[in-house]
Design a protein around this motif. Structure first.
Motif, PDB file in Angstrom:
ATOM      1  N   ASP A  66       0.828  -1.204   0.000  1.00 45.94           N
ATOM      2  CA  ASP A  66       0.000   0.000   0.000  1.00 45.94           C
ATOM      3  C   ASP A  66       0.866   1.259   0.000  1.00 45.94           C
ATOM      4  O   ASP A  66       0.590   2.210  -0.741  1.00 45.94           O
ATOM      5  CB  ASP A  66      -0.931  -0.015   1.218  1.00 45.94           C
ATOM      6  CG  ASP A  66      -1.966   1.080   1.177  1.00 45.94           C
ATOM      7  OD1 ASP A  66      -2.538   1.311   0.092  1.00 45.94           O
ATOM      8  OD2 ASP A  66      -2.200   1.719   2.230  1.00 45.94           O
ATOM      9  N   ASP A  67       1.919   1.263   0.808  1.00 44.09           N
ATOM     10  CA  ASP A  67       2.827   2.412   0.841  1.00 44.09           C
ATOM     11  C   ASP A  67       3.493   2.622  -0.517  1.00 44.09           C
ATOM     12  O   ASP A  67       3.602   3.747  -1.004  1.00 44.09           O
ATOM     13  CB  ASP A  67       3.897   2.234   1.919  1.00 44.09           C
ATOM     14  CG  ASP A  67       3.319   2.302   3.324  1.00 44.09           C
ATOM     15  OD1 ASP A  67       2.190   2.831   3.480  1.00 44.09           O
ATOM     16  OD2 ASP A  67       3.994   1.826   4.257  1.00 44.09           O
ATOM     17  N   VAL A  72       3.695   5.362  -6.069  1.00 37.51           N
ATOM     18  CA  VAL A  72       3.480   5.280  -7.517  1.00 37.51           C
ATOM     19  C   VAL A  72       2.379   6.247  -7.946  1.00 37.51           C
ATOM     20  O   VAL A  72       2.506   6.920  -8.972  1.00 37.51           O
ATOM     21  CB  VAL A  72       3.138   3.827  -7.925  1.00 37.51           C
ATOM     22  CG1 VAL A  72       2.650   3.756  -9.354  1.00 37.51           C
ATOM     23  CG2 VAL A  72       4.346   2.931  -7.738  1.00 37.51           C
ATOM     24  N   GLU A  73       1.311   6.325  -7.179  1.00 37.09           N
ATOM     25  CA  GLU A  73       0.221   7.255  -7.497  1.00 37.09           C
ATOM     26  C   GLU A  73       0.726   8.693  -7.511  1.00 37.09           C
ATOM     27  O   GLU A  73       0.389   9.468  -8.408  1.00 37.09           O
ATOM     28  CB  GLU A  73      -0.910   7.123  -6.479  1.00 37.09           C
ATOM     29  CG  GLU A  73      -1.729   5.874  -6.618  1.00 37.09           C
ATOM     30  CD  GLU A  73      -2.769   5.717  -5.513  1.00 37.09           C
ATOM     31  OE1 GLU A  73      -2.706   6.484  -4.519  1.00 37.09           O
ATOM     32  OE2 GLU A  73      -3.624   4.844  -5.637  1.00 37.09           O
ATOM     33  N   THR A  78       2.357  13.462 -10.670  1.00 38.19           N
ATOM     34  CA  THR A  78       3.381  14.459 -11.020  1.00 38.19           C
ATOM     35  C   THR A  78       3.712  14.389 -12.503  1.00 38.19           C
ATOM     36  O   THR A  78       3.815  15.416 -13.175  1.00 38.19           O
ATOM     37  CB  THR A  78       4.654  14.213 -10.185  1.00 38.19           C
ATOM     38  OG1 THR A  78       4.309  14.259  -8.805  1.00 38.19           O
ATOM     39  CG2 THR A  78       5.712  15.246 -10.479  1.00 38.19           C
ATOM     40  N   LEU A  79       3.880  13.180 -13.011  1.00 39.16           N
ATOM     41  CA  LEU A  79       4.196  12.999 -14.430  1.00 39.16           C
ATOM     42  C   LEU A  79       3.062  13.509 -15.311  1.00 39.16           C
ATOM     43  O   LEU A  79       3.299  14.186 -16.315  1.00 39.16           O
ATOM     44  CB  LEU A  79       4.472  11.521 -14.707  1.00 39.16           C
ATOM     45  CG  LEU A  79       4.881  11.167 -16.122  1.00 39.16           C
ATOM     46  CD1 LEU A  79       6.181  11.855 -16.495  1.00 39.16           C
ATOM     47  CD2 LEU A  79       5.018   9.661 -16.256  1.00 39.16           C
ATOM     48  N   ALA A  80       1.833  13.207 -14.945  1.00 38.68           N
ATOM     49  CA  ALA A  80       0.684  13.674 -15.729  1.00 38.68           C
ATOM     50  C   ALA A  80       0.622  15.198 -15.746  1.00 38.68           C
ATOM     51  O   ALA A  80       0.323  15.808 -16.780  1.00 38.68           O
ATOM     52  CB  ALA A  80      -0.604  13.095 -15.153  1.00 38.68           C
TER      53      ALA A  80
END
Length: 123
Positions: A66-67, A72-73, A78-80
């Motif tokens: 989960d961490d 990753v989220e 940030t990338l988006a």
């Protein structure tokens, strides 16, 4: 009404219990004492402890996963956001054509530009 209980075979192959016919208990009235029952209950208790340990390990692994997924989220968000600020293909192509046009015009009118700037005397 029968007070007999059948215990299923254990899920793990490493613990051997007596045949189901030997595991029947008589309820009520203080029936005969089965000395093997304490051993069986102890084995079941050990299996439950083992399952609890396994479950706590699974919970720890799920927390870790989960961490990592939260990280990753955050990275994807940030990338988006950065991608939305990038120039589009049409903008890049238009800017490139415009720059090539300006360079071509400067080459074509180089002598006129030099005269305008006073670098070359007028004919």
């Amino acid at each position: 009404m029968s007070n007999l209980i059948d215990f299923p075979n254990p899920p793990r192959g490493d613990v051997e219990l007596p045949a189901p016919s030997d595991l029947r208990l008589r309820g009520g009235g203080g029936g005969p004492y089965d000395p093997g029952m304490e051993v069986q209950v102890a084995r079941l208790g050990a299996q439950v402890e083992h399952m609890q340990t396994d479950m706590s390990e699974v919970k720890n692994e799920l927390r870790s996963i989960d961490d990592r997924l939260r990280g990753v989220e955050t990275g994807l968000a940030t990338l988006a956001e950065k991608v939305t600020h990038l120039p589009s293909k049409s903008y890049i192509v238009t800017a490139l054509i415009l720059m090539l046009g300006v360079v071509g015009a400067m080459i074509g009118y180089a002598e006129t530009i030099q005269q305008f700037l006073g670098q070359v005397p007028a004919p």
